[in-house]
Design a protein around this motif. Sequence first.
Motif, mmCIF file in Angstrom:
data_model
loop_
_atom_site.group_PDB
_atom_site.id
_atom_site.type_symbol
_atom_site.label_atom_id
_atom_site.label_comp_id
_atom_site.label_asym_id
_atom_site.label_seq_id
_atom_site.Cartn_x
_atom_site.Cartn_y
_atom_site.Cartn_z
ATOM 1 N N LEU A 89 0.833 -1.204 0.000
ATOM 2 C CA LEU A 89 0.000 0.000 0.000
ATOM 3 C C LEU A 89 0.869 1.256 0.000
ATOM 4 O O LEU A 89 0.557 2.235 -0.686
ATOM 5 C CB LEU A 89 -0.930 -0.013 1.211
ATOM 6 C CG LEU A 89 -2.073 -1.033 1.166
ATOM 7 C CD1 LEU A 89 -2.697 -1.186 2.549
ATOM 8 C CD2 LEU A 89 -3.135 -0.619 0.156
ATOM 9 N N GLU A 90 1.955 1.228 0.752
ATOM 10 C CA GLU A 90 2.873 2.368 0.755
ATOM 11 C C GLU A 90 3.512 2.543 -0.617
ATOM 12 O O GLU A 90 3.601 3.663 -1.143
ATOM 13 C CB GLU A 90 3.948 2.181 1.819
ATOM 14 C CG GLU A 90 4.899 3.369 1.915
ATOM 15 C CD GLU A 90 5.944 3.197 3.001
ATOM 16 O OE1 GLU A 90 6.186 4.157 3.751
ATOM 17 O OE2 GLU A 90 6.513 2.089 3.097
ATOM 18 N N GLN A 91 3.925 1.425 -1.223
ATOM 19 C CA GLN A 91 4.533 1.487 -2.549
ATOM 20 C C GLN A 91 3.536 1.989 -3.600
ATOM 21 O O GLN A 91 3.928 2.645 -4.576
ATOM 22 C CB GLN A 91 5.058 0.103 -2.941
ATOM 23 C CG GLN A 91 6.233 -0.370 -2.093
ATOM 24 C CD GLN A 91 6.548 -1.840 -2.282
ATOM 25 O OE1 GLN A 91 5.896 -2.541 -3.070
ATOM 26 N NE2 GLN A 91 7.566 -2.328 -1.564
ATOM 27 N N ALA A 92 2.253 1.700 -3.396
ATOM 28 C CA ALA A 92 1.222 2.138 -4.341
ATOM 29 C C ALA A 92 0.886 3.615 -4.193
ATOM 30 O O ALA A 92 0.170 4.176 -5.025
ATOM 31 C CB ALA A 92 -0.042 1.299 -4.163
ATOM 32 N N GLY A 93 1.386 4.255 -3.119
ATOM 33 C CA GLY A 93 1.209 5.691 -2.992
ATOM 34 C C GLY A 93 0.296 6.167 -1.892
ATOM 35 O O GLY A 93 -0.064 7.349 -1.864
ATOM 36 N N ALA A 94 -0.098 5.310 -0.959
ATOM 37 C CA ALA A 94 -0.959 5.752 0.138
ATOM 38 C C ALA A 94 -0.235 6.791 0.978
ATOM 39 O O ALA A 94 0.974 6.706 1.202
ATOM 40 C CB ALA A 94 -1.376 4.567 1.007
ATOM 41 N N GLY A 95 -0.997 7.776 1.464
ATOM 42 C CA GLY A 95 -0.405 8.812 2.300
ATOM 43 C C GLY A 95 -0.306 8.419 3.760
ATOM 44 O O GLY A 95 0.516 8.943 4.509
#
Length: 254
Positions: A34-40
Motif C-alpha cells: 500500500l505504501e509502494q502504491a502511494g498511500a499517504g
Amino acid sequence: MADLRTTYMGVSLANPIVVGSCSLSKSIDSIKRLEQAGAGGLVVKSLFEEQIQLEEDEFRTRLGDLEPGFAEAVRMFPKMEHGGPKQHLYWVEQARKAIKMPIFASLNCVSRLAWDDYAKQLEATGVSGLELNFYSPALAPEIAASDIARRELSILERVRAAVKIPIAVKLHPHYTSLMNVVSRMETAGANAFVLFNRLLQPDIDIDRLTRHSAVGLSSPGESLLPLRWVALLHDRIKADLIATTGIWTGRDVA
C-alpha cells in the motif's frame, strides 16, 4: 506532478489518501504494498477488546479440559495466562518499523476501563494517532439517545486524558443529531472525525439455515452519505474530516 501534501491531525501526509482499517491493513506485506502504491497514511486493523475476551475464554476452557487427565503435569509448569493485547501491540510495532508513512491505531472496547488502558498501550507502539471505533447499539428500550452520546463523550474524555497523540473518532451515521454529537466531541478533545463506520449486518442463509455476515465491499453509491456530511460539517468545526466507504476510483477521491 501536483503537490498533494497535506496534514491529518497535525501529522504530515504525502497525500490525503489514508487507507482505512480493513483486511488490507492487517498484514505487514500488504501494508508495504500500500505504501509502494502511494498511500499517504494507514489505519491498522482494529484492536477489539471483545475479540481478546473471547480468545481468553477459549484459552481458559482448553486448559481446563486438560486438567482432569494431566493434573500433576499442569502443577509442574508455571501458571499460563492469555497474552491479552500483546500480540496485536507487537504486530503494530513491527508494522511501524516496516514503513515510513504515518500509521494510526484503531480501537474498539466493550468495558470502560479498557479504553484508556489499551489506548496508552497503543500509543507506546509509536503510532502517529489513534482512531476510536465507536459502535454503541441501544439494545434495551430504556436506553435513550442522549445516554449513548454521554457514554461515548465520557470515553473520549478518558482517552484524551490518557494519551498525548491526536485522536480521531470513527462514527456511524445513526445518531439522532449527528452535528450536535460531533460538536460536543470536538470540545471533548477529538482532533478528527471519520465518516462513516460500516456496521455488521448479519444475514440468514435460508438454504443452509445458518447465520452469516452480509458485510462485503462497499459500492461507489455508498460514498454519497459521507460526502454529504463532510460538506455539512466543513467550516462548522475545526477538526479534520475523513470520508470513508465507497471510495473505489481516482474519480471518487476527486
